[in-house]
Design a protein around this motif. Structure first.
Motif, PDB file in Angstrom:
ATOM      1  N   VAL A   1       0.923  -1.219  -0.091  1.00  0.00           N
ATOM      2  CA  VAL A   1       0.017   0.073   0.070  1.00  0.00           C
ATOM      3  C   VAL A   1       0.781   1.256   0.012  1.00  0.00           C
ATOM      4  O   VAL A   1       1.236   2.006   1.132  1.00  0.00           O
ATOM      5  CB  VAL A   1      -1.044  -0.084   1.018  1.00  0.00           C
ATOM      6  N   PRO A   2       1.390   1.838  -1.222  1.00  0.00           N
ATOM      7  CA  PRO A   2       2.358   2.891  -1.332  1.00  0.00           C
ATOM      8  C   PRO A   2       1.562   4.367  -0.702  1.00  0.00           C
ATOM      9  O   PRO A   2       0.342   4.374  -1.156  1.00  0.00           O
ATOM     10  CB  PRO A   2       2.668   2.802  -2.839  1.00  0.00           C
ATOM     11  N   VAL A   3       2.212   5.028  -0.149  1.00  0.00           N
ATOM     12  CA  VAL A   3       1.646   6.304   0.158  1.00  0.00           C
ATOM     13  C   VAL A   3       1.044   7.040  -1.006  1.00  0.00           C
ATOM     14  O   VAL A   3       0.076   7.936  -0.954  1.00  0.00           O
ATOM     15  CB  VAL A   3       2.616   7.339   1.014  1.00  0.00           C
ATOM     16  N   TRP A   4       1.635   6.870  -2.096  1.00  0.00           N
ATOM     17  CA  TRP A   4       1.329   7.840  -3.162  1.00  0.00           C
ATOM     18  C   TRP A   4       0.019   7.626  -3.753  1.00  0.00           C
ATOM     19  O   TRP A   4      -0.572   8.358  -4.236  1.00  0.00           O
ATOM     20  CB  TRP A   4       2.313   7.596  -4.402  1.00  0.00           C
ATOM     21  N   ARG A   5      -0.546   6.536  -3.396  1.00  0.00           N
ATOM     22  CA  ARG A   5      -1.792   5.999  -3.937  1.00  0.00           C
ATOM     23  C   ARG A   5      -2.853   6.774  -3.282  1.00  0.00           C
ATOM     24  O   ARG A   5      -3.795   7.330  -3.780  1.00  0.00           O
ATOM     25  CB  ARG A   5      -2.140   4.520  -3.788  1.00  0.00           C
TER      26      ARG A   5
ATOM     27  N   VAL B   1      -9.344   5.404   1.424  1.00  0.00           N
ATOM     28  CA  VAL B   1      -8.274   6.137   1.339  1.00  0.00           C
ATOM     29  C   VAL B   1      -7.428   5.974   0.077  1.00  0.00           C
ATOM     30  O   VAL B   1      -7.170   7.089  -0.543  1.00  0.00           O
ATOM     31  CB  VAL B   1      -7.174   5.527   2.424  1.00  0.00           C
ATOM     32  N   VAL B   2      -7.321   4.936  -0.354  1.00  0.00           N
ATOM     33  CA  VAL B   2      -6.440   4.476  -1.688  1.00  0.00           C
ATOM     34  C   VAL B   2      -7.370   4.996  -2.762  1.00  0.00           C
ATOM     35  O   VAL B   2      -6.723   5.438  -3.998  1.00  0.00           O
ATOM     36  CB  VAL B   2      -6.163   3.074  -1.654  1.00  0.00           C
ATOM     37  N   LYS B   3      -8.764   4.870  -2.801  1.00  0.00           N
ATOM     38  CA  LYS B   3      -9.526   5.284  -3.721  1.00  0.00           C
ATOM     39  C   LYS B   3      -9.075   4.789  -5.235  1.00  0.00           C
ATOM     40  O   LYS B   3      -8.984   5.445  -6.273  1.00  0.00           O
ATOM     41  CB  LYS B   3      -9.558   6.960  -4.045  1.00  0.00           C
ATOM     42  N   ASP B   4      -9.048   3.412  -5.255  1.00  0.00           N
ATOM     43  CA  ASP B   4      -8.558   2.615  -6.511  1.00  0.00           C
ATOM     44  C   ASP B   4      -9.109   1.308  -6.113  1.00  0.00           C
ATOM     45  O   ASP B   4      -8.256   0.326  -5.823  1.00  0.00           O
ATOM     46  CB  ASP B   4      -7.013   2.363  -6.696  1.00  0.00           C
ATOM     47  N   ASP B   5     -10.323   1.101  -6.367  1.00  0.00           N
ATOM     48  CA  ASP B   5     -11.067  -0.042  -6.277  1.00  0.00           C
ATOM     49  C   ASP B   5     -10.697  -1.208  -7.130  1.00  0.00           C
ATOM     50  O   ASP B   5     -10.468  -2.360  -6.556  1.00  0.00           O
ATOM     51  CB  ASP B   5     -12.570   0.104  -6.402  1.00  0.00           C
ATOM     52  N   ASP B   6     -10.320  -0.990  -8.367  1.00  0.00           N
ATOM     53  CA  ASP B   6      -9.811  -1.933  -9.214  1.00  0.00           C
ATOM     54  C   ASP B   6      -8.427  -2.536  -8.804  1.00  0.00           C
ATOM     55  O   ASP B   6      -8.175  -3.962  -8.965  1.00  0.00           O
ATOM     56  CB  ASP B   6      -9.586  -1.718 -10.545  1.00  0.00           C
ATOM     57  N   TRP B   7      -7.788  -1.755  -8.206  1.00  0.00           N
ATOM     58  CA  TRP B   7      -6.351  -2.166  -7.591  1.00  0.00           C
ATOM     59  C   TRP B   7      -6.492  -3.153  -6.276  1.00  0.00           C
ATOM     60  O   TRP B   7      -5.836  -4.165  -6.300  1.00  0.00           O
ATOM     61  CB  TRP B   7      -5.226  -1.074  -7.583  1.00  0.00           C
TER      62      TRP B   7
ATOM     63  N   PHE C   1      -3.901  -5.804  -5.883  1.00  0.00           N
ATOM     64  CA  PHE C   1      -3.363  -5.830  -4.624  1.00  0.00           C
ATOM     65  C   PHE C   1      -3.363  -7.418  -3.984  1.00  0.00           C
ATOM     66  O   PHE C   1      -2.731  -7.965  -3.563  1.00  0.00           O
ATOM     67  CB  PHE C   1      -4.113  -4.817  -3.877  1.00  0.00           C
ATOM     68  N   ILE C   2      -4.724  -8.059  -4.018  1.00  0.00           N
ATOM     69  CA  ILE C   2      -4.990  -9.200  -3.420  1.00  0.00           C
ATOM     70  C   ILE C   2      -4.340 -10.305  -4.030  1.00  0.00           C
ATOM     71  O   ILE C   2      -3.399 -11.030  -3.223  1.00  0.00           O
ATOM     72  CB  ILE C   2      -6.512  -9.571  -3.792  1.00  0.00           C
ATOM     73  N   SER C   3      -4.098 -10.359  -5.500  1.00  0.00           N
ATOM     74  CA  SER C   3      -3.302 -11.529  -6.164  1.00  0.00           C
ATOM     75  C   SER C   3      -1.698 -11.388  -5.473  1.00  0.00           C
ATOM     76  O   SER C   3      -1.224 -12.323  -5.376  1.00  0.00           O
ATOM     77  CB  SER C   3      -3.558 -11.296  -7.582  1.00  0.00           C
ATOM     78  N   THR C   4      -1.333 -10.220  -5.692  1.00  0.00           N
ATOM     79  CA  THR C   4       0.078  -9.877  -5.210  1.00  0.00           C
ATOM     80  C   THR C   4       0.365 -10.496  -3.818  1.00  0.00           C
ATOM     81  O   THR C   4       1.473 -11.240  -3.596  1.00  0.00           O
ATOM     82  CB  THR C   4       0.617  -8.422  -5.218  1.00  0.00           C
ATOM     83  N   VAL C   5      -0.337 -10.114  -3.025  1.00  0.00           N
ATOM     84  CA  VAL C   5      -0.335 -10.700  -1.620  1.00  0.00           C
ATOM     85  C   VAL C   5      -0.326 -12.342  -1.328  1.00  0.00           C
ATOM     86  O   VAL C   5       0.508 -13.096  -0.906  1.00  0.00           O
ATOM     87  CB  VAL C   5      -1.051  -9.946  -0.567  1.00  0.00           C
ATOM     88  N   GLN C   6      -1.459 -12.847  -2.253  1.00  0.00           N
ATOM     89  CA  GLN C   6      -1.716 -14.298  -2.034  1.00  0.00           C
ATOM     90  C   GLN C   6      -0.560 -14.888  -2.791  1.00  0.00           C
ATOM     91  O   GLN C   6      -0.443 -16.135  -2.376  1.00  0.00           O
ATOM     92  CB  GLN C   6      -3.104 -14.493  -2.683  1.00  0.00           C
TER      93      GLN C   6
END
Length: 325
Positions: free
Chosen positions: A164-168, A204-210, A215-220
């Motif tokens: 979760v990068p701050v820039w997002r 906060v992130v405002k990027d539902d697609d990610w 995001f999910i697939s990268t962590v899993q």
């Protein structure tokens, strides 16, 4: 100060873990410890080499290292047990067969904890399927409070935080707690430095697609990606997560902060069925955890949570048939 005794079931992860424990990263910089290393009989010569390395580190807190293949030695008067090893899934093995093999392991270790360990022992189960293995160990040690058993979800918690990068968000993220089980995504929650507000990660992130996709697939898939790259499992990051988890149990979490931990579900928190080990947000004080209730959950996260709970119920019910066999 009395020393505490810690049993670690040895594996590749444990090799990365032992130095951190022995030098005081987990139980404190002034806490003498005894390390007890448990493994199967053919691995005893390897354990002798690990003992020599620990001795050669000349760590002032490490009073004794005991290698053993006997549960009655490993679990005698324990203050903490970290059960790292489990039966891995082999090619052609059905999930039911994997569960049966792990029930035998954790039934035996739970019974040994019941017979030999202190009733105040804190038990962390790492070996997968960690949630159900932990539940089986707890059920096999009925006189030890089930609240003393937990399983590791901190590795996925840490992995998710790093994604979760701050820039997002364009905001200063002061705390990001992400809750996972080892089965599927639960939900994530973020506290940001914005007039003291607590906001859900989606807000906060405002990027539902990610958030719902990459995001999910990268962590899993992070564990598999590490194996593909280094041809070995993610031992260093797993060891760090174990240290984080046990340190929080021993020392507590800062006021107002909470962490992800697989703990016993007994109060229908967040609508999760009872008699499961399930990853919740917890605050810890005086070595006792408490589920942090009332966090907002959107429909997407709710669906993931329900799917995880259903999978864990099915896994538990299958495992319990082997437990009573």
């Amino acid at each position: 100060m009395n020393r505490i005794q810690i049993c670690v079931s040895v594996s590749c992860i444990a090799y990365s873990l032992l130095f951190g424990i022995a030098k005081g990263d987990v139980f404190g910089k002034d806490q003498p410890i005894t390390l007890i290393l448990l493994d199967i009989t053919p691995m005893l010569p390897v354990l002798d080499g690990v003992v020599m390395e620990l001795q050669d580190c000349a760590l002032p807190l490490l009073r004794e290292v005991i290698p053993t293949d006997k549960e009655e030695v490993a679990f005698k008067d324990l203050d903490a047990a970290i059960l790292v090893g489990s039966m891995p899934r082999r090619e052609g093995m059905e999930r039911k067969d994997l569960l049966k093999a792990n029930v035998a392991i954790f039934k035996s270790q739970g019974a040994a904890l019941e017979k030999y360990a202190k009733k105040t022992v804190k038990v962390l189960v790492v070996g997968n399927p960690a949630n159900t293995n932990c539940l089986i160990a707890a059920k096999s040690a009925p006189s030890i409070p089930k609240e003393n058993f937990s399983c590791l979800t901190r590795l996925d918690h840490n992995r998710a935080r790093s994604q979760v990068p701050v820039w997002r968000s364009g905001l200063s993220i002061t705390l990001c707690v992400i809750l996972f089980n080892n089965v599927s995504l639960l939900f994530y929650y973020t506290k940001v430095n914005m007039a003291g507000s607590d906001l859900a990660c989606f807000d906060v992130v405002k990027d539902d697609d990610w958030l719902k996709g990459a995001f999910i697939s990268t962590v899993q898939q992070r564990g598999a990606a590490v194996i593909a790259a280094r041809k070995l499992s993610s031992a260093m990051s797993a060891a760090k997560a174990i240290c984080d988890h046990m340190r929080d149990i021993w020392s507590g979490t800062p006021e107002g902060e909470f962490v992800s931990m697989g703990v016993y579900s007994s109060s229908n928190s967040y609508g999760v069925a009872e008699d499961l080990i399930y990853s919740f947000p917890v605050h810890i004080k005086d070595k006792q955890w408490k589920i942090v209730d009332g966090l907002a959950i959107n429909d997407f996260s709710r669906g993931k949570m329900d799917a995880t709970a259903a999978e864990l119920v099915e896994e538990r019910d299958t495992a319990v048939t082997f437990l009573s066999a």
